[in-house]
Motif scaffolding. Structure first.
Motif, PDB file in Angstrom:
ATOM      1  N   GLN A  94      -2.852  28.043 -38.171  1.00 26.89           N
ATOM      2  CA  GLN A  94      -3.122  29.097 -37.194  1.00 26.89           C
ATOM      3  C   GLN A  94      -2.850  30.482 -37.789  1.00 26.89           C
ATOM      4  OE1 GLN A  94      -1.201  26.274 -36.346  1.00 26.89           O
ATOM      5  NE2 GLN A  94      -3.069  25.318 -35.523  1.00 26.89           N
ATOM      6  N   ALA A  95      -1.752  30.594 -38.535  1.00 29.43           N
ATOM      7  CA  ALA A  95      -1.469  31.862 -39.216  1.00 29.43           C
ATOM      8  C   ALA A  95      -2.538  32.149 -40.266  1.00 29.43           C
ATOM      9  CB  ALA A  95      -0.083  31.814 -39.854  1.00 29.43           C
ATOM     10  N   LEU A  96      -3.005  31.099 -40.942  1.00 30.72           N
ATOM     11  CA  LEU A  96      -4.069  31.263 -41.930  1.00 30.72           C
ATOM     12  C   LEU A  96      -5.341  31.803 -41.267  1.00 30.72           C
ATOM     13  CD1 LEU A  96      -5.329  30.853 -44.740  1.00 30.72           C
ATOM     14  CD2 LEU A  96      -5.762  28.469 -44.099  1.00 30.72           C
ATOM     15  N   GLU A  97      -5.703  31.237 -40.127  1.00 31.95           N
ATOM     16  CA  GLU A  97      -6.924  31.682 -39.450  1.00 31.95           C
ATOM     17  C   GLU A  97      -6.813  33.147 -39.031  1.00 31.95           C
ATOM     18  OE1 GLU A  97     -10.146  30.074 -36.198  1.00 31.95           O
ATOM     19  OE2 GLU A  97      -8.043  29.425 -35.993  1.00 31.95           O
ATOM     20  N   ARG A  98      -5.666  33.528 -38.490  1.00 35.82           N
ATOM     21  CA  ARG A  98      -5.484  34.931 -38.090  1.00 35.82           C
ATOM     22  C   ARG A  98      -5.604  35.865 -39.286  1.00 35.82           C
ATOM     23  NH1 ARG A  98      -1.387  32.442 -34.859  1.00 35.82           N
ATOM     24  NH2 ARG A  98       0.221  33.040 -36.365  1.00 35.82           N
ATOM     25  N   LYS A  99      -5.012  35.465 -40.392  1.00 35.79           N
ATOM     26  CA  LYS A  99      -5.040  36.311 -41.586  1.00 35.79           C
ATOM     27  C   LYS A  99      -6.458  36.384 -42.173  1.00 35.79           C
ATOM     28  CE  LYS A  99      -2.284  37.068 -45.789  1.00 35.79           C
ATOM     29  NZ  LYS A  99      -1.085  37.843 -45.481  1.00 35.79           N
ATOM     30  N   LEU A 100      -7.192  35.277 -42.108  1.00 39.01           N
ATOM     31  CA  LEU A 100      -8.572  35.270 -42.595  1.00 39.01           C
ATOM     32  C   LEU A 100      -9.463  36.192 -41.764  1.00 39.01           C
ATOM     33  CD1 LEU A 100      -8.923  31.449 -43.275  1.00 39.01           C
ATOM     34  CD2 LEU A 100      -9.150  33.245 -45.015  1.00 39.01           C
ATOM     35  N   MET A 101      -9.266  36.190 -40.460  1.00 35.57           N
ATOM     36  CA  MET A 101     -10.063  37.058 -39.595  1.00 35.57           C
ATOM     37  C   MET A 101      -9.857  38.525 -39.967  1.00 35.57           C
ATOM     38  SD  MET A 101      -9.452  35.049 -35.974  1.00 35.57           S
ATOM     39  CE  MET A 101     -10.272  36.295 -34.977  1.00 35.57           C
ATOM     40  N   GLU A 102      -8.605  38.895 -40.214  1.00 30.85           N
ATOM     41  CA  GLU A 102      -8.311  40.275 -40.606  1.00 30.85           C
ATOM     42  C   GLU A 102      -8.850  40.561 -42.005  1.00 30.85           C
ATOM     43  OE1 GLU A 102      -6.938  44.176 -40.800  1.00 30.85           O
ATOM     44  OE2 GLU A 102      -7.390  42.841 -39.114  1.00 30.85           O
ATOM     45  N   ALA A 103      -8.706  39.594 -42.921  1.00 25.27           N
ATOM     46  CA  ALA A 103      -9.182  39.793 -44.291  1.00 25.27           C
ATOM     47  C   ALA A 103     -10.699  39.953 -44.329  1.00 25.27           C
ATOM     48  CB  ALA A 103      -8.751  38.612 -45.170  1.00 25.27           C
ATOM     49  N   GLU A 104     -11.397  39.213 -43.485  1.00 26.28           N
ATOM     50  CA  GLU A 104     -12.847  39.357 -43.419  1.00 26.28           C
ATOM     51  C   GLU A 104     -13.221  40.758 -42.938  1.00 26.28           C
ATOM     52  OE1 GLU A 104     -16.435  36.505 -42.024  1.00 26.28           O
ATOM     53  OE2 GLU A 104     -15.019  37.037 -40.437  1.00 26.28           O
ATOM     54  N   ARG A 105     -12.462  41.277 -41.987  1.00 30.33           N
ATOM     55  CA  ARG A 105     -12.750  42.608 -41.443  1.00 30.33           C
ATOM     56  C   ARG A 105     -12.628  43.688 -42.510  1.00 30.33           C
ATOM     57  NH1 ARG A 105     -10.323  46.942 -39.432  1.00 30.33           N
ATOM     58  NH2 ARG A 105      -8.235  46.144 -39.889  1.00 30.33           N
ATOM     59  N   VAL A 106     -11.638  43.531 -43.425  1.00 31.09           N
ATOM     60  CA  VAL A 106     -11.407  44.560 -44.441  1.00 31.09           C
ATOM     61  C   VAL A 106     -12.023  44.190 -45.791  1.00 31.09           C
ATOM     62  CG1 VAL A 106      -9.310  45.334 -43.289  1.00 31.09           C
ATOM     63  CG2 VAL A 106      -9.140  43.612 -45.108  1.00 31.09           C
ATOM     64  N   GLY A 107     -12.711  43.062 -45.862  1.00 32.25           N
ATOM     65  CA  GLY A 107     -13.385  42.660 -47.097  1.00 32.25           C
ATOM     66  C   GLY A 107     -12.443  42.199 -48.192  1.00 32.25           C
ATOM     67  N   ARG A 108     -11.399  41.405 -47.808  1.00 33.57           N
ATOM     68  CA  ARG A 108     -10.435  40.958 -48.820  1.00 33.57           C
ATOM     69  C   ARG A 108     -10.117  39.478 -48.636  1.00 33.57           C
ATOM     70  NH1 ARG A 108      -4.480  43.529 -49.529  1.00 33.57           N
ATOM     71  NH2 ARG A 108      -3.878  41.507 -48.692  1.00 33.57           N
ATOM     72  N   LEU A 109     -11.143  38.668 -48.503  1.00 33.90           N
ATOM     73  CA  LEU A 109     -10.950  37.231 -48.324  1.00 33.90           C
ATOM     74  C   LEU A 109     -10.482  36.583 -49.624  1.00 33.90           C
ATOM     75  CD1 LEU A 109     -14.099  36.409 -46.189  1.00 33.90           C
ATOM     76  CD2 LEU A 109     -11.716  36.068 -45.462  1.00 33.90           C
ATOM     77  N   PRO A 110      -9.717  35.515 -49.528  1.00 37.85           N
ATOM     78  CA  PRO A 110      -9.267  34.821 -50.739  1.00 37.85           C
ATOM     79  C   PRO A 110     -10.388  34.006 -51.377  1.00 37.85           C
ATOM     80  CG  PRO A 110      -8.581  33.582 -48.821  1.00 37.85           C
ATOM     81  CD  PRO A 110      -9.217  34.855 -48.302  1.00 37.85           C
ATOM     82  N   LYS A 111     -10.313  33.858 -52.693  1.00 38.15           N
ATOM     83  CA  LYS A 111     -11.220  32.942 -53.394  1.00 38.15           C
ATOM     84  C   LYS A 111     -10.672  31.524 -53.368  1.00 38.15           C
ATOM     85  CE  LYS A 111     -14.080  32.608 -57.499  1.00 38.15           C
ATOM     86  NZ  LYS A 111     -14.534  33.355 -58.704  1.00 38.15           N
ATOM     87  N   ILE A 112      -9.330  31.420 -53.406  1.00 38.63           N
ATOM     88  CA  ILE A 112      -8.656  30.115 -53.423  1.00 38.63           C
ATOM     89  C   ILE A 112      -7.483  30.163 -52.459  1.00 38.63           C
ATOM     90  CG2 ILE A 112      -7.275  28.515 -54.809  1.00 38.63           C
ATOM     91  CD1 ILE A 112      -8.893  29.344 -57.249  1.00 38.63           C
ATOM     92  N   VAL A 113      -7.291  29.076 -51.718  1.00 40.12           N
ATOM     93  CA  VAL A 113      -6.078  28.865 -50.928  1.00 40.12           C
ATOM     94  C   VAL A 113      -5.374  27.631 -51.484  1.00 40.12           C
ATOM     95  CG1 VAL A 113      -5.158  28.237 -48.656  1.00 40.12           C
ATOM     96  CG2 VAL A 113      -6.935  30.000 -48.851  1.00 40.12           C
ATOM     97  N   VAL A 114      -4.057  27.743 -51.659  1.00 37.44           N
ATOM     98  CA  VAL A 114      -3.243  26.651 -52.206  1.00 37.44           C
ATOM     99  C   VAL A 114      -2.253  26.191 -51.139  1.00 37.44           C
ATOM    100  CG1 VAL A 114      -1.664  25.911 -54.034  1.00 37.44           C
ATOM    101  CG2 VAL A 114      -3.464  27.578 -54.541  1.00 37.44           C
ATOM    102  N   PRO A 115      -2.615  25.192 -50.323  1.00 34.70           N
ATOM    103  CA  PRO A 115      -1.638  24.590 -49.414  1.00 34.70           C
ATOM    104  C   PRO A 115      -0.671  23.720 -50.223  1.00 34.70           C
ATOM    105  CG  PRO A 115      -3.904  23.893 -48.903  1.00 34.70           C
ATOM    106  CD  PRO A 115      -3.915  24.546 -50.229  1.00 34.70           C
ATOM    107  N   VAL A 116       0.600  23.773 -49.876  1.00 37.27           N
ATOM    108  CA  VAL A 116       1.635  22.999 -50.580  1.00 37.27           C
ATOM    109  C   VAL A 116       2.192  21.954 -49.623  1.00 37.27           C
ATOM    110  CG1 VAL A 116       3.858  23.124 -51.763  1.00 37.27           C
ATOM    111  CG2 VAL A 116       2.197  24.992 -52.028  1.00 37.27           C
ATOM    112  N   HIS A 117       2.147  20.707 -50.033  1.00 42.45           N
ATOM    113  CA  HIS A 117       2.637  19.613 -49.187  1.00 42.45           C
ATOM    114  C   HIS A 117       4.156  19.525 -49.333  1.00 42.45           C
ATOM    115  CE1 HIS A 117      -1.496  18.812 -48.665  1.00 42.45           C
ATOM    116  NE2 HIS A 117      -1.684  18.017 -49.690  1.00 42.45           N
ATOM    117  N   PHE A 118       4.836  20.420 -48.632  1.00 43.13           N
ATOM    118  CA  PHE A 118       6.274  20.574 -48.820  1.00 43.13           C
ATOM    119  C   PHE A 118       7.035  19.301 -48.459  1.00 43.13           C
ATOM    120  CE2 PHE A 118      10.488  21.586 -47.175  1.00 43.13           C
ATOM    121  CZ  PHE A 118      11.048  22.167 -48.305  1.00 43.13           C
ATOM    122  N   SER A 119       7.916  18.898 -49.341  1.00 41.76           N
ATOM    123  CA  SER A 119       8.822  17.743 -49.229  1.00 41.76           C
ATOM    124  C   SER A 119       8.075  16.410 -49.221  1.00 41.76           C
ATOM    125  CB  SER A 119       9.730  17.846 -47.990  1.00 41.76           C
ATOM    126  OG  SER A 119       9.029  17.494 -46.806  1.00 41.76           O
TER     127      SER A 119
END
Length: 386
Positions: free
Chosen positions: A109-134
């Protein structure tokens, strides 16, 4: 001394390593493809490329996906620094997405919110690295859906998670990502002493990963720019690295892989026993998402500091004073000095920072005995005044 994690080495492991030492192939021998195939048999991916560390695997995964200057990689702050550093190695920039306060993984959910803002300012990520913690998988279906919508590639940092499952399928099968990375450090589920692996279902990515692992050099005529001059001939067709795993390490990995399911089962038994022993304590115990089957690399408790008199440091020190070598996973990456020099500040990712103020990793490894586990819980009770 009771360590938070440690390797389990059997006579079969020792014999496998000795066998290589007595052979003529200490470096690039038959055990490397044998180990790659052993891991593929467990996870169901098409290709595996064994390397000398998970950090190296992350680096070549980024390069294989053409990450470079001007690009952005996003990951979680609750991880080892390598999950972010791999972007800097490529000349790219890093940003973070705060964690889910229940799983401690990157929050979709935090990722989606950040992507929406990044799209607005033209700074979307090329790669996302989710980490399977523990060892608990991220919500990969949700992240994959966002990847399709916002056109980013996905590298699963599954350094903690070999042997785990997501939605009933093995972590590493590549259903929701381009590349998956495993670690075989001694405290991980299985070990090659040091070592890592990159897995993919994409033939082209597999070829690039193989080149980048070994100096960008090939002896395959199909990859060369001209015909071979003779049987000695090779070409460097890319700028690669010496990230190769040795045959000694791979032999250990082949032997260890035969016990992967056994190790994960034992970790589940330990986790269940911890939960039964500590349900009455002022601790937040690990929560498991119903879609996940964790590999249980770590067992992290969070101190409910408003319900105990001791501080985080006092509890940590009390355990270590009794030779229980607890640890803390992790200091949020964005508050490391190197990243603060890049402009990150405390307060940027409040869930990860709150987790850090409360978390302690207590012993979790297959050789942990019931008596040792009882002692850990006893000392923890004393440390928090229960």
């Amino acid at each position: 001394m009771i360590r938070y994690g440690q390797q389990d080495i059997t006579q079969d492991d020792i014999d496998a390593v000795i066998g290589v030492l007595k052979s003529t192939n200490l470096t690039q021998g038959p055990n490397i493809p044998a180990f790659e195939q052993a891991v593929l048999a467990h996870v169901g991916a098409r290709h595996a490329v064994a390397v000398n560390s998970a950090t190296s695997a992350l680096h070549i995964a980024c390069l294989a996906l053409d990450l470079g200057p001007g690009d952005w990689l996003w990951t979680t702050p609750n991880t080892f620094v390598a999950s972010a550093n791999c972007a800097l190695y490529c000349g790219a920039q890093v940003d973070f997405v705060d964690i889910d306060p229940r799983t401690y993984n990157l929050c979709p959910q935090a990722l989606e919110r950040k992507l929406m803002e990044a799209e607005r300012v033209g700074r979307l990520p090329k790669i996302v690295v989710p980490v399977h913690f523990s060892g608990q998988p991220c919500d990969m279906a949700a992240i994959h859906t966002l990847g399709l919508k916002y056109n980013f590639r996905i590298i699963e940092d599954a350094s903690h998670a070999i042997g785990g499952r997501y939605k009933g399928e093995p972590i590493g099968n590549g259903r929701y990502s381009d590349i998956t990375v495993f670690s075989f450090h001694p405290v991980k589920i299985i070990t090659t002493a040091e070592g890592g692996m990159a897995l993919t279902n994409d033939d082209g990515l597999a070829t690039r990963l193989g080149l980048l692992r070994s100096h960008g050099i090939t002896r395959d005529p199909a990859l060369m720019t001209k015909g071979m001059d003779g049987p000695w001939y090779y070409q460097q067709v890319a700028l690669g690295y010496n990230y190769r795993m040795t045959d000694i390490q791979a032999a250990l990995g082949v032997s260890q892989a035969t016990r992967l399911a056994e190790y994960v089962l034992r970790r589940h038994e330990i986790a269940a026993r911890y939960e039964s022993l500590m349900t009455d304590l002022p601790l937040t115990l690990p929560w498991q998402h119903p879609d996940s089957h964790s590999a249980w690399h770590l067992y992290v408790v969070r101190l409910q500091l408003d319900r105990i008199e001791a501080t985080h440091l006092e509890v940590f020190d009390a355990l270590r004073a009794r030779d229980i070598m607890v640890n803390l996973h992790y200091i949020p990456v964005h508050i490391q000095p190197h990243y603060q020099a890049m402009g990150f500040r405390e307060g940027d990712y409040p869930h990860a920072e709150q987790y850090y103020r409360e978390a302690i990793s207590i012993p979790m490894h297959p050789a942990l005995t019931d008596a040792e586990q009882d002692f850990v819980v006893k000392v923890l009770r004393e440390a928090i005044g229960q």
